[in-house]
Design an enzyme around this catalytic site. Structure first.
Site, PDB file in Angstrom:
ATOM      1  CE  LYS A 197     -36.072  76.265  -6.055  1.00 60.46           C
ATOM      2  NZ  LYS A 197     -36.864  77.372  -5.478  1.00 60.46           N
TER       3      LYS A 197
ATOM      4  NE  ARG B 135     -39.541  84.218  -6.643  1.00 57.80           N
ATOM      5  CZ  ARG B 135     -38.857  83.209  -6.101  1.00 57.80           C
ATOM      6  NH1 ARG B 135     -37.552  83.103  -6.322  1.00 57.80           N
ATOM      7  NH2 ARG B 135     -39.439  82.332  -5.327  1.00 57.80           N
TER       8      ARG B 135
ATOM      9  CG  HIS C 250     -40.228  82.362  -1.538  1.00 55.73           C
ATOM     10  ND1 HIS C 250     -39.981  81.158  -0.899  1.00 55.73           N
ATOM     11  CD2 HIS C 250     -39.050  82.722  -2.107  1.00 55.73           C
ATOM     12  CE1 HIS C 250     -38.706  80.821  -1.084  1.00 55.73           C
ATOM     13  NE2 HIS C 250     -38.121  81.746  -1.806  1.00 55.73           N
TER      14      HIS C 250
ATOM     15  NE  ARG D  52     -42.718  77.300  -0.711  1.00 54.64           N
ATOM     16  CZ  ARG D  52     -43.315  78.342  -0.118  1.00 54.64           C
ATOM     17  NH1 ARG D  52     -44.587  78.274   0.255  1.00 54.64           N
ATOM     18  NH2 ARG D  52     -42.648  79.458   0.085  1.00 54.64           N
TER      19      ARG D  52
ATOM     20  CE1 TYR E  43      -7.257  79.421 -24.510  1.00 50.43           C
ATOM     21  CE2 TYR E  43      -8.604  78.601 -22.697  1.00 50.43           C
ATOM     22  CZ  TYR E  43      -8.174  78.512 -24.020  1.00 50.43           C
ATOM     23  OH  TYR E  43      -8.654  77.525 -24.823  1.00 50.43           O
TER      24      TYR E  43
ATOM     25  CB  CYS F 137      -9.642  75.747 -19.875  1.00 55.89           C
ATOM     26  SG  CYS F 137      -7.901  76.121 -19.712  1.00 55.89           S
TER      27      CYS F 137
ATOM     28  CG  ASP G 149     -13.783  71.632 -22.344  1.00 52.05           C
ATOM     29  OD1 ASP G 149     -15.007  71.700 -22.148  1.00 52.05           O
ATOM     30  OD2 ASP G 149     -13.223  72.111 -23.336  1.00 52.05           O
TER      31      ASP G 149
HETATM   32  C1  LIG Z   1     -36.855  77.386  -4.146  1.00 50.89           C
HETATM   33  C2  LIG Z   1     -38.031  77.669  -3.320  1.00 50.89           C
HETATM   34  C3  LIG Z   1     -38.199  77.054  -2.067  1.00 50.89           C
HETATM   35  C4  LIG Z   1     -37.112  76.228  -1.408  1.00 50.89           C
HETATM   36  O1  LIG Z   1     -36.211  77.096  -0.760  1.00 50.89           O
HETATM   37  P1  LIG Z   1     -34.997  76.556   0.111  1.00 50.89           P
HETATM   38  O2  LIG Z   1     -34.328  77.777   0.585  1.00 50.89           O
HETATM   39  O3  LIG Z   1     -34.133  75.799  -0.838  1.00 50.89           O
HETATM   40  O4  LIG Z   1     -35.573  75.694   1.167  1.00 50.89           O
HETATM   41  C5  LIG Z   1     -39.385  77.251  -1.399  1.00 50.89           C
HETATM   42  N1  LIG Z   1     -40.354  78.021  -1.915  1.00 50.89           N
HETATM   43  C6  LIG Z   1     -40.227  78.649  -3.106  1.00 50.89           C
HETATM   44  C7  LIG Z   1     -41.346  79.508  -3.607  1.00 50.89           C
HETATM   45  C8  LIG Z   1     -39.059  78.510  -3.840  1.00 50.89           C
HETATM   46  O5  LIG Z   1     -38.929  79.146  -5.000  1.00 50.89           O
END
Ligand SMILES: *Cc1c(COP(=O)(O)O)cnc(C)c1O
Length: 375
Positions: free
Chosen positions: A40, A138, A168, A221, A270, A316, A318
């Site tokens: 992602k 979440r 998660h 994951r 700045y 800045c 850039d």
């Molecule tokens: C982003 C995410 C992961 C990956 O997590 P890491 O800490 O980068 O391994 C796994 N599961 C879900 C639901 C996530 O949103």
């Protein structure tokens, strides 16, 4: 935004490090466990397509993305493995996801009902993973009643394949397992309510896999570990020990674009927040907060030639300025973020400096920075 290829500034990605991290994690998996590479947010800033292709060639069995368009990007690049969209996709997008064989997250009964309607119109079948909110707060099912009703709904619908059920963790990267254990309990409770049998029950992100939380997960994951970074990123405490060797893949490099001598009393940037208190050499680097190098990094030491030099004055949009120990030529190499954990400008140390996590600094690197791959 176009990548600025006519400027000496780039994100360097070591694809062999990505490959190695993947192989290490594959070797660490439990028998039968699958690895889904989490790519992602443009693979945490590393470049989704390149990373995904490397992962697919080296044993990743699927992919996770955050939004549907990221899944399309992979499909458009000829990636045929399973792809799961982890976030909530509007239910009216169910058909286009199904058409591309992309699995969506089902977060509620209301979502299932809406997606069912859309799918029924075109007589399509969508693969889904039921999200359980076991304490992350979440997305996902958290109430027994709603989950029981969803189970019934799915038993009567012909438009879904329940491919997965997942949750998660909020604190898999923490030494204290109190809340983690609570979430496991909640998840198992909801799992036992389900009479349909998803193919994959999964809970593990990088942290719960490499810190060996003892919990069943059909899929890991694998996100931050793929990029070689340790997920326990609290600056206040040392990293938890990873069970696998991680090799960070990303660095941010540039060159001095301008060098000048300033006299005592001269202001830099700045607001002139930095004022030279003697004759000094100041270098300019053509990278700024529009590239994702945030203003809070002012004062952080980056590597110029062989020296670590503080960023002086406000960063800045850039460009940014550094205090040089001596005159240095235009074109001198600058490493803003290093991929070496021993270096003072390792990306994790930059994140500590601004009181955030390396995930955030990597993701912030904008599309204006070309990605250069080493393999
Ligand atoms: C982003 C995410 C992961 C990956 O997590 P890491 O800490 O980068 O391994 C796994 N599961 C879900 C639901 C996530 O949103």
């Amino acid at each position: 935004m176009v990548p600025a290829i006519h400027r000496p500034a780039e994100v360097e990605v070591d694809l062999l490090a990505i490959k190695k991290n993947l192989q290490e994690e594959k070797a660490h998996l439990k028998p039968g466990q699958k690895l889904f590479a989490v790519v992602k947010a443009n693979a945490y800033g590393h470049g989704a397509v390149k990373v995904a292709k490397m992962a697919a060639r080296n044993g990743a069995e699927g992919f996770c993305v955050a939004v549907l368009d990221e899944a399309f990007e992979l499909r458009d690049s000829s990636i045929v493995d399973p792809i799961l969209v982890l976030g909530v996709t509007p239910a009216n997008e169910a058909c286009i996801a199904a058409a591309h064989n992309i699995s969506l997250t089902a977060p509620s009964l209301e979502w299932l009902e809406a997606a069912d309607k859309a799918l029924a119109k075109k007589d399509m079948v969508l693969k889904i993973h039921l999200a359980i909110d076991s304490g992350m707060g979440r997305i996902g099912f958290s109430e027994d009643q709603e989950f029981i009703a969803a189970n019934e709904f799915l038993r009567n619908s012909t438009h879904f394949i329940v491919e997965g059920m997942f949750t998660h963790f909020a604190s898999a990267d923490s030494r204290d397992s109190h809340y983690f254990d609570y979430q496991v309990k909640r998840f198992n409770h909801l799992k036992n309510i389900l009479s349909i049998k998803p193919k994959w029950i999964h809970v593990a992100n990088t942290a719960s896999s490499i810190f060996d939380k003892n919990i069943h997960s059909d899929i890991v994951r694998f996100g931050i570990g793929l990029y070689g970074l340790n997920p326990s990123s609290n600056p206040a405490s040392p990293d938890l020990e990873s069970e696998i060797n991680l090799k960070p893949a990303l660095s941010l490099v540039s060159e001095l674009s301008f060098v000048k001598k300033v006299h005592s009393g001269y202001g830099i940037g700045y607001g002139s927040t930095y004022v030279a208190d003697s004759d000094q050499w100041i270098g300019t680097v053509p990278v700024g907060y529009a590239d994702g190098v945030i203003r809070k990094l002012s004062g952080f030491k980056i590597k110029v030639g062989a020296h670590y030099c503080p960023i002086v004055g406000r960063i800045c949009m850039d460009q940014l300025m550094v205090l040089l120990p001596e005159k240095m030529p235009v074109g001198t190499k600058v490493v803003i973020y290093s991929n070496n954990p021993e270096d003072p400008n390792f990306i994790k140390k930059a994140a500590d400096y601004v009181d955030t996590i390396h995930y955030e600094l990597a993701c912030l690197l904008s599309d204006r920075l070309p990605r250069i791959y080493h393999e």
